[in-house]
Design a protein around this motif. Structure first.
Motif, PDB file in Angstrom:
ATOM      1  N   ASN A 160       0.828  -1.213   0.000  1.00 33.12           N
ATOM      2  CA  ASN A 160       0.000   0.000   0.000  1.00 33.12           C
ATOM      3  C   ASN A 160       0.864   1.265   0.000  1.00 33.12           C
ATOM      4  OD1 ASN A 160      -2.478   1.285  -0.153  1.00 33.12           O
ATOM      5  ND2 ASN A 160      -2.722   1.412   2.063  1.00 33.12           N
ATOM      6  N   ILE A 161       1.857   1.271  -0.868  1.00 33.52           N
ATOM      7  CA  ILE A 161       2.740   2.423  -1.032  1.00 33.52           C
ATOM      8  C   ILE A 161       2.354   3.136  -2.322  1.00 33.52           C
ATOM      9  CG2 ILE A 161       5.131   3.191  -1.287  1.00 33.52           C
ATOM     10  CD1 ILE A 161       5.989   0.672   0.199  1.00 33.52           C
ATOM     11  N   LEU A 162       2.166   4.447  -2.234  1.00 34.36           N
ATOM     12  CA  LEU A 162       1.670   5.208  -3.383  1.00 34.36           C
ATOM     13  C   LEU A 162       2.621   6.320  -3.787  1.00 34.36           C
ATOM     14  CD1 LEU A 162      -0.965   4.929  -1.115  1.00 34.36           C
ATOM     15  CD2 LEU A 162      -2.129   5.301  -3.273  1.00 34.36           C
ATOM     16  N   LEU A 163       2.475   6.760  -5.038  1.00 29.74           N
ATOM     17  CA  LEU A 163       3.077   8.010  -5.494  1.00 29.74           C
ATOM     18  C   LEU A 163       2.044   9.103  -5.295  1.00 29.74           C
ATOM     19  CD1 LEU A 163       4.896   7.021  -8.816  1.00 29.74           C
ATOM     20  CD2 LEU A 163       5.932   7.542  -6.609  1.00 29.74           C
ATOM     21  N   THR A 164       2.480  10.230  -4.755  1.00 26.91           N
ATOM     22  CA  THR A 164       1.554  11.321  -4.484  1.00 26.91           C
ATOM     23  C   THR A 164       2.189  12.647  -4.885  1.00 26.91           C
ATOM     24  OG1 THR A 164       0.069  12.204  -2.765  1.00 26.91           O
ATOM     25  CG2 THR A 164       2.335  11.731  -2.103  1.00 26.91           C
ATOM     26  N   LYS A 165       1.351  13.643  -5.176  1.00 27.26           N
ATOM     27  CA  LYS A 165       1.843  14.934  -5.660  1.00 27.26           C
ATOM     28  C   LYS A 165       1.469  16.033  -4.658  1.00 27.26           C
ATOM     29  CE  LYS A 165       1.410  15.851 -10.043  1.00 27.26           C
ATOM     30  NZ  LYS A 165       0.819  16.236 -11.351  1.00 27.26           N
ATOM     31  N   SER A 166       2.445  16.901  -4.380  1.00 26.17           N
ATOM     32  CA  SER A 166       2.228  18.007  -3.449  1.00 26.17           C
ATOM     33  C   SER A 166       1.423  19.115  -4.104  1.00 26.17           C
ATOM     34  CB  SER A 166       3.568  18.561  -2.973  1.00 26.17           C
ATOM     35  OG  SER A 166       3.409  19.809  -2.332  1.00 26.17           O
ATOM     36  N   SER A 167       0.469  19.675  -3.362  1.00 25.07           N
ATOM     37  CA  SER A 167      -0.327  20.796  -3.877  1.00 25.07           C
ATOM     38  C   SER A 167       0.488  22.087  -3.891  1.00 25.07           C
ATOM     39  CB  SER A 167      -1.573  20.996  -3.008  1.00 25.07           C
ATOM     40  OG  SER A 167      -1.204  21.315  -1.665  1.00 25.07           O
ATOM     41  N   ALA A 168       1.590  22.106  -3.129  1.00 22.31           N
ATOM     42  CA  ALA A 168       2.387  23.329  -3.022  1.00 22.31           C
ATOM     43  C   ALA A 168       3.235  23.586  -4.259  1.00 22.31           C
ATOM     44  CB  ALA A 168       3.282  23.258  -1.785  1.00 22.31           C
ATOM     45  N   ASP A 169       3.885  22.523  -4.768  1.00 15.06           N
ATOM     46  CA  ASP A 169       4.807  22.736  -5.895  1.00 15.06           C
ATOM     47  C   ASP A 169       4.760  21.604  -6.919  1.00 15.06           C
ATOM     48  OD1 ASP A 169       5.934  20.719  -4.449  1.00 15.06           O
ATOM     49  OD2 ASP A 169       7.739  21.813  -3.889  1.00 15.06           O
ATOM     50  N   ASN A 170       3.782  20.707  -6.802  1.00 16.69           N
ATOM     51  CA  ASN A 170       3.607  19.585  -7.745  1.00 16.69           C
ATOM     52  C   ASN A 170       4.754  18.579  -7.714  1.00 16.69           C
ATOM     53  OD1 ASN A 170       1.081  20.362  -8.745  1.00 16.69           O
ATOM     54  ND2 ASN A 170       2.018  21.762 -10.244  1.00 16.69           N
ATOM     55  N   THR A 171       5.568  18.612  -6.675  1.00 19.83           N
ATOM     56  CA  THR A 171       6.632  17.625  -6.545  1.00 19.83           C
ATOM     57  C   THR A 171       6.034  16.257  -6.221  1.00 19.83           C
ATOM     58  OG1 THR A 171       8.171  19.305  -5.736  1.00 19.83           O
ATOM     59  CG2 THR A 171       8.753  17.015  -5.305  1.00 19.83           C
ATOM     60  N   VAL A 172       6.592  15.211  -6.814  1.00 14.45           N
ATOM     61  CA  VAL A 172       6.120  13.851  -6.579  1.00 14.45           C
ATOM     62  C   VAL A 172       6.880  13.249  -5.389  1.00 14.45           C
ATOM     63  CG1 VAL A 172       5.932  11.520  -7.526  1.00 14.45           C
ATOM     64  CG2 VAL A 172       5.457  13.503  -8.974  1.00 14.45           C
ATOM     65  N   TYR A 173       6.120  12.661  -4.465  1.00 13.38           N
ATOM     66  CA  TYR A 173       6.697  12.029  -3.282  1.00 13.38           C
ATOM     67  C   TYR A 173       6.163  10.604  -3.148  1.00 13.38           C
ATOM     68  CZ  TYR A 173       7.979  16.788  -1.854  1.00 13.38           C
ATOM     69  OH  TYR A 173       8.501  18.053  -1.796  1.00 13.38           O
ATOM     70  N   VAL A 174       6.692   9.898  -2.166  1.00  9.64           N
ATOM     71  CA  VAL A 174       6.200   8.559  -1.818  1.00  9.64           C
ATOM     72  C   VAL A 174       5.311   8.687  -0.584  1.00  9.64           C
ATOM     73  CG1 VAL A 174       6.845   6.247  -1.026  1.00  9.64           C
ATOM     74  CG2 VAL A 174       8.218   7.397  -2.772  1.00  9.64           C
ATOM     75  N   LYS A 175       4.193   7.990  -0.605  1.00 10.92           N
ATOM     76  CA  LYS A 175       3.246   8.040   0.505  1.00 10.92           C
ATOM     77  C   LYS A 175       3.072   6.642   1.092  1.00 10.92           C
ATOM     78  CE  LYS A 175      -1.637   9.186   1.480  1.00 10.92           C
ATOM     79  NZ  LYS A 175      -2.899   9.713   0.868  1.00 10.92           N
ATOM     80  N   LYS A 176       3.211   6.533   2.432  1.00 10.37           N
ATOM     81  CA  LYS A 176       3.053   5.254   3.112  1.00 10.37           C
ATOM     82  C   LYS A 176       2.155   5.440   4.334  1.00 10.37           C
ATOM     83  CE  LYS A 176       7.819   3.788   2.005  1.00 10.37           C
ATOM     84  NZ  LYS A 176       9.111   3.377   2.590  1.00 10.37           N
ATOM     85  N   TYR A 177       1.507   4.350   4.729  1.00 12.84           N
ATOM     86  CA  TYR A 177       0.732   4.339   5.964  1.00 12.84           C
ATOM     87  C   TYR A 177       1.523   3.543   7.008  1.00 12.84           C
ATOM     88  CZ  TYR A 177      -3.198   6.106   3.255  1.00 12.84           C
ATOM     89  OH  TYR A 177      -4.013   6.889   2.462  1.00 12.84           O
ATOM     90  N   ILE A 178       1.743   4.153   8.170  1.00 14.99           N
ATOM     91  CA  ILE A 178       2.566   3.525   9.204  1.00 14.99           C
ATOM     92  C   ILE A 178       1.847   3.582  10.551  1.00 14.99           C
ATOM     93  CG2 ILE A 178       4.758   4.000   8.044  1.00 14.99           C
ATOM     94  CD1 ILE A 178       5.102   6.421   9.838  1.00 14.99           C
ATOM     95  N   SER A 179       2.255   2.704  11.453  1.00 18.34           N
ATOM     96  CA  SER A 179       1.663   2.660  12.792  1.00 18.34           C
ATOM     97  C   SER A 179       2.239   3.776  13.660  1.00 18.34           C
ATOM     98  CB  SER A 179       1.922   1.299  13.441  1.00 18.34           C
ATOM     99  OG  SER A 179       3.315   1.081  13.562  1.00 18.34           O
ATOM    100  N   SER A 180       1.633   4.005  14.810  1.00 17.64           N
ATOM    101  CA  SER A 180       2.063   5.100  15.685  1.00 17.64           C
ATOM    102  C   SER A 180       3.483   4.902  16.216  1.00 17.64           C
ATOM    103  CB  SER A 180       1.091   5.241  16.859  1.00 17.64           C
ATOM    104  OG  SER A 180       1.011   4.022  17.585  1.00 17.64           O
ATOM    105  N   ASP A 181       3.858   3.635  16.541  1.00 19.50           N
ATOM    106  CA  ASP A 181       5.212   3.410  17.047  1.00 19.50           C
ATOM    107  C   ASP A 181       6.258   3.623  15.952  1.00 19.50           C
ATOM    108  OD1 ASP A 181       4.165   1.161  15.779  1.00 19.50           O
ATOM    109  OD2 ASP A 181       5.521  -0.211  16.821  1.00 19.50           O
ATOM    110  N   ARG A 182       5.932   3.289  14.700  1.00 15.57           N
ATOM    111  CA  ARG A 182       6.863   3.554  13.593  1.00 15.57           C
ATOM    112  C   ARG A 182       6.928   5.047  13.295  1.00 15.57           C
ATOM    113  NH1 ARG A 182       8.848  -0.711  15.108  1.00 15.57           N
ATOM    114  NH2 ARG A 182       7.796  -2.633  14.573  1.00 15.57           N
ATOM    115  N   ALA A 183       5.834   5.743  13.556  1.00 18.01           N
ATOM    116  CA  ALA A 183       5.832   7.194  13.344  1.00 18.01           C
ATOM    117  C   ALA A 183       6.885   7.867  14.202  1.00 18.01           C
ATOM    118  CB  ALA A 183       4.446   7.768  13.649  1.00 18.01           C
TER     119      ALA A 183
END
Length: 379
Positions: A15-38
């Protein structure tokens, strides 16, 4: 507040995605993590460790946290392996030097990665390594005797990750040894096929069952790798020292057999050959320990004293290479070839030329042209 728009899946299973920032359209990686990994990733974001993709943002969403991190264009070593890439010993040495440099401050901060695998090391399009996926990382706890749960990739996991002890920096060193074996055997784990070659002793020590038998830190691993990789001291130096010792012994034996016996003079231990050996050995150890500025100063002092031999320039090159300054590493050798050795005397089997061939793909176009000129003059 910056918002992000999902573009596509990068890894459906995780469940790892490519995502784009609304600020400057830069492409980043998006992941969902648990609170302890945060908490681990917040620590990484605060320090921004070398060789780790930058953590851009962390924020809560429902029962999880969302991690936004730098997107690296390239392939994982796992993808390269599956694609039939032939990993050389030199490539693997570069990788391990990178991992040692990256993990040193990470381990000092108390973080253990616990999942160093071919899938979690990226090789970028620009030829740089990146250590990724701290989703299985943990903070080392001094008073805890074992890990509370098994986390990691089974074939790379050290015995202590199965409940035989607590993970620490030596757990990552074990995984590095497994990774070396995997890359150098075309995908075989040590239990399937052990690598036989110049790095076999390093791998064997990394993957020792008992943590106390492994390298105690990545600094020690780096020193062990350097010792196995950079044999720049001339073997004739050792031979001369042995001959000197034998000659002294023979003289002493001859004198003691005569009419008047007396104590032979002690063997000279400060001969020029031995002094040179100790000097180069000390500089090698400085480079292995990451003391690059001190090593540079010692080499400059040697040149100022009028020393201009093969060993000095090979050590200059090794010092620059350890800092990933590949142009300077190659130029140290080309300077020696042109100014002292003579390009007309160079042959293809020369250690200097072999090192230049290794450095060639890592150099700038300008330095590559210089190496091409040397190649054209080979005997």
């Amino acid at each position: 507040m910056t918002t992000y728009t999902d573009i596509d899946f990068l890894d459906c299973e995780k469940n790892i995605l490519l995502t784009k920032s609304s600020a400057d359209n830069t492409v980043y990686v998006k992941k969902y993590i648990s609170s302890d990994r945060a908490e681990i990733y917040k620590s990484i974001r605060q320090r921004q460790f070398y060789g780790v993709p930058r953590v851009i943002d962390i924020y809560p969403e429902n029962d999880y946290f969302v991690l936004i991190e730098e997107y690296i264009c390239g392939k994982s070593l796992r993808q390269m392996l599956d694609g039939g890439y032939d990993f050389t010993a030199d490539f693997v040495k570069r990788l391990v030097y990178f991992l040692c440099k990256t993990l040193s401050p990470i381990h000092k901060s108390g973080i253990v990665h616990r999942d160093i695998t071919a899938a979690n090391v990226l090789y970028s399009d620009s030829g740089e390594f990146y250590l990724t996926d701290f989703g299985n990382a943990r903070i080392h706890k001094q008073k805890q005797s074992t890990d509370t749960e098994f986390i990691g990739t089974q074939d790379y996991a050290a015995p202590e990750q199965f409940g035989f002890g607590q993970s620490d920096r030596r757990t990552d060193i074990y995984a590095i040894g497994v990774l070396m074996n995997v890359l150098l055997t075309g995908g075989k784990f040590p239990i399937e096929q052990k690598y036989r070659g110049s790095l076999s002793r390093v791998i064997k020590r990394c993957t020792a069952v008992k943590p106390r038998d492994r390298y105690a830190s990545v600094s020690r691993l780096r020193r062990g790798l350097f010792a196995a990789s950079h044999k720049v001291l001339l073997s004739v130096t050792c031979a001369l020292l042995c001959l000197a010792a034998i000659a002294a012994y023979c003289v002493a034996a001859s004198n003691s057999a005569g009419r008047y016996s007396y104590t032979a003079a002690p063997i000279e231990t400060s001969s020029p050959a031995e002094k040179a050996y100790r000097r180069w050995s000390d500089i090698e150890n400085l480079i292995a320990d990451g003391e690059y500025a001190e090593a540079q100063q010692r080499l400059d002092e040697a040149v100022a004293e009028g020393l201009t031999g093969y060993n000095i320039y090979m050590l200059y090159s090794a010092n620059y290479e350890a800092q990933q300054q590949y142009d300077k590493a190659a130029q140290a050798l080309t300077d020696y070839i042109y100014d002292i050795y003579g390009a007309e005397n160079l042959v293809e089997s020369s250690p200097m030329y072999i090192r230049l061939e290794y450095l060639y793909p890592l150099c700038s176009d300008e330095v590559k042209q210089e190496i091409d000129k040397i190649s054209q003059s080979l005997n």
